[in-house]
Design a protein around this motif. Structure first.
Motif, PDB file in Angstrom:
ATOM      1  N   ALA A  69       0.829  -1.208   0.000  1.00  0.00           N
ATOM      2  CA  ALA A  69       0.000   0.000   0.000  1.00  0.00           C
ATOM      3  C   ALA A  69       0.866   1.262   0.000  1.00  0.00           C
ATOM      4  CB  ALA A  69      -0.939  -0.003   1.201  1.00  0.00           C
ATOM      5  N   ILE A  70       1.961   1.243   0.734  1.00  0.00           N
ATOM      6  CA  ILE A  70       2.859   2.402   0.743  1.00  0.00           C
ATOM      7  C   ILE A  70       3.454   2.601  -0.643  1.00  0.00           C
ATOM      8  CG2 ILE A  70       5.068   3.300   1.630  1.00  0.00           C
ATOM      9  CD1 ILE A  70       4.323   1.938   4.337  1.00  0.00           C
ATOM     10  N   ALA A  71       3.901   1.533  -1.250  1.00  0.00           N
ATOM     11  CA  ALA A  71       4.526   1.624  -2.571  1.00  0.00           C
ATOM     12  C   ALA A  71       3.551   2.093  -3.642  1.00  0.00           C
ATOM     13  CB  ALA A  71       5.123   0.270  -2.963  1.00  0.00           C
ATOM     14  N   SER A  72       2.294   1.705  -3.537  1.00  0.00           N
ATOM     15  CA  SER A  72       1.333   2.028  -4.596  1.00  0.00           C
ATOM     16  C   SER A  72       0.467   3.261  -4.303  1.00  0.00           C
ATOM     17  CB  SER A  72       0.435   0.820  -4.861  1.00  0.00           C
ATOM     18  OG  SER A  72      -0.353   0.538  -3.722  1.00  0.00           O
ATOM     19  N   ALA A  73       0.715   3.927  -3.190  1.00  0.00           N
ATOM     20  CA  ALA A  73      -0.063   5.124  -2.849  1.00  0.00           C
ATOM     21  C   ALA A  73       0.214   6.232  -3.869  1.00  0.00           C
ATOM     22  CB  ALA A  73       0.300   5.602  -1.445  1.00  0.00           C
ATOM     23  N   PRO A  74      -0.768   7.094  -4.106  1.00  0.00           N
ATOM     24  CA  PRO A  74      -0.549   8.212  -5.030  1.00  0.00           C
ATOM     25  C   PRO A  74       0.698   9.021  -4.638  1.00  0.00           C
ATOM     26  CG  PRO A  74      -2.863   8.060  -4.457  1.00  0.00           C
ATOM     27  CD  PRO A  74      -2.132   7.081  -3.577  1.00  0.00           C
ATOM     28  N   ALA A  75       1.453   9.428  -5.617  1.00  0.00           N
ATOM     29  CA  ALA A  75       2.735  10.104  -5.394  1.00  0.00           C
ATOM     30  C   ALA A  75       2.602  11.421  -4.635  1.00  0.00           C
ATOM     31  CB  ALA A  75       3.433  10.339  -6.724  1.00  0.00           C
ATOM     32  N   ASP A  76       1.452  12.083  -4.728  1.00  0.00           N
ATOM     33  CA  ASP A  76       1.312  13.398  -4.111  1.00  0.00           C
ATOM     34  C   ASP A  76       0.845  13.349  -2.656  1.00  0.00           C
ATOM     35  OD1 ASP A  76      -1.220  12.479  -4.824  1.00  0.00           O
ATOM     36  OD2 ASP A  76      -1.976  14.476  -5.319  1.00  0.00           O
ATOM     37  N   LEU A  77       0.640  12.163  -2.109  1.00  0.00           N
ATOM     38  CA  LEU A  77       0.188  12.076  -0.715  1.00  0.00           C
ATOM     39  C   LEU A  77       1.331  12.351   0.256  1.00  0.00           C
ATOM     40  CD1 LEU A  77      -2.196   8.990  -0.352  1.00  0.00           C
ATOM     41  CD2 LEU A  77      -2.788  11.401  -0.388  1.00  0.00           C
ATOM     42  N   ARG A  81      -0.545  10.623   5.418  1.00  0.00           N
ATOM     43  CA  ARG A  81      -1.697  10.193   4.613  1.00  0.00           C
ATOM     44  C   ARG A  81      -1.410   8.840   3.968  1.00  0.00           C
ATOM     45  NH1 ARG A  81      -5.963  13.263   6.142  1.00  0.00           N
ATOM     46  NH2 ARG A  81      -5.394  15.433   6.197  1.00  0.00           N
ATOM     47  N   VAL A  82      -0.174   8.658   3.528  1.00  0.00           N
ATOM     48  CA  VAL A  82       0.230   7.364   2.957  1.00  0.00           C
ATOM     49  C   VAL A  82       0.082   6.272   4.017  1.00  0.00           C
ATOM     50  CG1 VAL A  82       2.183   6.019   2.056  1.00  0.00           C
ATOM     51  CG2 VAL A  82       1.793   8.352   1.222  1.00  0.00           C
ATOM     52  N   LEU A  83       0.518   6.571   5.232  1.00  0.00           N
ATOM     53  CA  LEU A  83       0.443   5.577   6.306  1.00  0.00           C
ATOM     54  C   LEU A  83      -0.997   5.251   6.680  1.00  0.00           C
ATOM     55  CD1 LEU A  83       3.424   6.789   8.486  1.00  0.00           C
ATOM     56  CD2 LEU A  83       3.337   4.761   7.021  1.00  0.00           C
ATOM     57  N   LEU A  84      -1.853   6.271   6.742  1.00  0.00           N
ATOM     58  CA  LEU A  84      -3.267   5.998   7.025  1.00  0.00           C
ATOM     59  C   LEU A  84      -3.843   5.100   5.942  1.00  0.00           C
ATOM     60  CD1 LEU A  84      -5.923   6.294   8.525  1.00  0.00           C
ATOM     61  CD2 LEU A  84      -6.266   8.496   7.358  1.00  0.00           C
ATOM     62  N   LEU A  85      -3.547   5.406   4.694  1.00  0.00           N
ATOM     63  CA  LEU A  85      -4.008   4.565   3.585  1.00  0.00           C
ATOM     64  C   LEU A  85      -3.502   3.126   3.757  1.00  0.00           C
ATOM     65  CD1 LEU A  85      -5.359   4.511   0.702  1.00  0.00           C
ATOM     66  CD2 LEU A  85      -3.048   4.888  -0.164  1.00  0.00           C
ATOM     67  N   ALA A  86      -2.234   2.994   4.129  1.00  0.00           N
ATOM     68  CA  ALA A  86      -1.652   1.661   4.317  1.00  0.00           C
ATOM     69  C   ALA A  86      -2.330   0.914   5.463  1.00  0.00           C
ATOM     70  CB  ALA A  86      -0.148   1.781   4.576  1.00  0.00           C
ATOM     71  N   PHE A  87      -2.499   1.574   6.599  1.00  0.00           N
ATOM     72  CA  PHE A  87      -3.139   0.920   7.738  1.00  0.00           C
ATOM     73  C   PHE A  87      -4.589   0.554   7.429  1.00  0.00           C
ATOM     74  CE2 PHE A  87       0.203   3.069  10.445  1.00  0.00           C
ATOM     75  CZ  PHE A  87       0.854   1.891  10.769  1.00  0.00           C
ATOM     76  N   ARG A  88      -5.245   1.361   6.615  1.00  0.00           N
ATOM     77  CA  ARG A  88      -6.631   1.047   6.245  1.00  0.00           C
ATOM     78  C   ARG A  88      -6.708  -0.218   5.394  1.00  0.00           C
ATOM     79  NH1 ARG A  88      -9.516   6.337   4.183  1.00  0.00           N
ATOM     80  NH2 ARG A  88     -11.182   4.819   3.912  1.00  0.00           N
ATOM     81  N   THR A  89      -5.616  -0.593   4.723  1.00  0.00           N
ATOM     82  CA  THR A  89      -5.644  -1.830   3.930  1.00  0.00           C
ATOM     83  C   THR A  89      -5.653  -3.074   4.813  1.00  0.00           C
ATOM     84  OG1 THR A  89      -3.231  -2.038   3.675  1.00  0.00           O
ATOM     85  CG2 THR A  89      -4.408  -0.761   2.003  1.00  0.00           C
ATOM     86  N   VAL A  90      -5.227  -2.937   6.060  1.00  0.00           N
ATOM     87  CA  VAL A  90      -5.201  -4.106   6.943  1.00  0.00           C
ATOM     88  C   VAL A  90      -6.306  -4.090   7.992  1.00  0.00           C
ATOM     89  CG1 VAL A  90      -2.731  -4.500   6.606  1.00  0.00           C
ATOM     90  CG2 VAL A  90      -3.496  -3.160   8.569  1.00  0.00           C
ATOM     91  N   ASP A  91      -7.078  -3.004   8.069  1.00  0.00           N
ATOM     92  CA  ASP A  91      -8.093  -2.970   9.126  1.00  0.00           C
ATOM     93  C   ASP A  91      -9.168  -4.036   8.927  1.00  0.00           C
ATOM     94  OD1 ASP A  91      -9.841  -1.696   7.282  1.00  0.00           O
ATOM     95  OD2 ASP A  91      -9.706   0.242   8.274  1.00  0.00           O
TER      96      ASP A  91
END
Length: 190
Positions: A69-77, A81-91
């Motif tokens: 998720a960190i690697a594939s997050a949008p480049a402008d985050l 925000r990247v970490l929240l997106l990543a943690f949301r993938t495992v919730d």
């Protein structure tokens, strides 16, 4: 793993948690876990390399999901925000195993050896996530700070989630990160 293997895996985890909670982690043997699950010790070791890993076996899948998720997050985050997106993938992964997660944490909290193992696993995960942010162009200093703060928010959310079963981990996670953003925006630079 075939379906039957998944059932055995879960039976072993359930048996282990039952025995750990009743007798303690240190007093429970692999033979007792296998017997309660209705399998042989050899079968136990086909699923888990040792007794500790019955509690930490999902770490590899969680790590892979977070790093992906960190690697594939949008480049402008921004990093948090990247970490929240990543943690949301495992919730969802954790929400689906809520009872196991809560019981697992009880057992870990009661055992100094398991707490040490958990700290070691978390430190390795923090290092991997920091490296993943650095690969996105975040400086080492900021990547380290972001991951440490993000992991603190994640741990806060997981603790709240196990204490309050009326809400999903996702809800606790979003709230913890909102609190983190609010804390960061409160103060001016020193």
């Amino acid at each position: 793993m075939p379906r039957n293997g998944e059932k055995v895996h879960r039976r072993l985890q359930g048996a282990a948690l039952e025995l750990f909670r009743a007798h303690g982690y240190d007093q429970t043997t692999v033979a007792e876990i296998a017997a309660l699950a209705g399998v042989t010790e050899r079968t136990f070791f086909r699923h888990f390399p040792d007794k500790r890993e019955i509690l930490f076996g999902g770490e590899a899948a969680m790590r892979a999901a977070l790093l992906g998720a960190i690697a594939s997050a949008p480049a402008d985050l921004a990093p948090l925000r990247v970490l929240l997106l990543a943690f949301r993938t495992v919730d969802t992964m954790l929400d689906d195993n809520r009872q196991f997660a809560a019981s697992r944490q009880e057992v870990i909290t009661a055992s100094p050896a398991l707490r040490e193992r958990e700290l070691s696993k978390v430190a390795a995960l923090i290092a991997a996530m920091t490296s993943a942010l650095e690969q996105r162009g975040v400086s080492a200093r900021l990547a380290t700070l972001a991951v440490q703060a993000g992991m603190a928010a994640f741990n806060h959310a997981v603790t709240a989630w196990t204490a309050n079963p009326a809400r999903t981990l996702h809800a606790h996670l979003v709230e913890a990160f909102a609190d983190l953003y609010a804390l960061f925006s409160e103060g001016a630079s020193p």
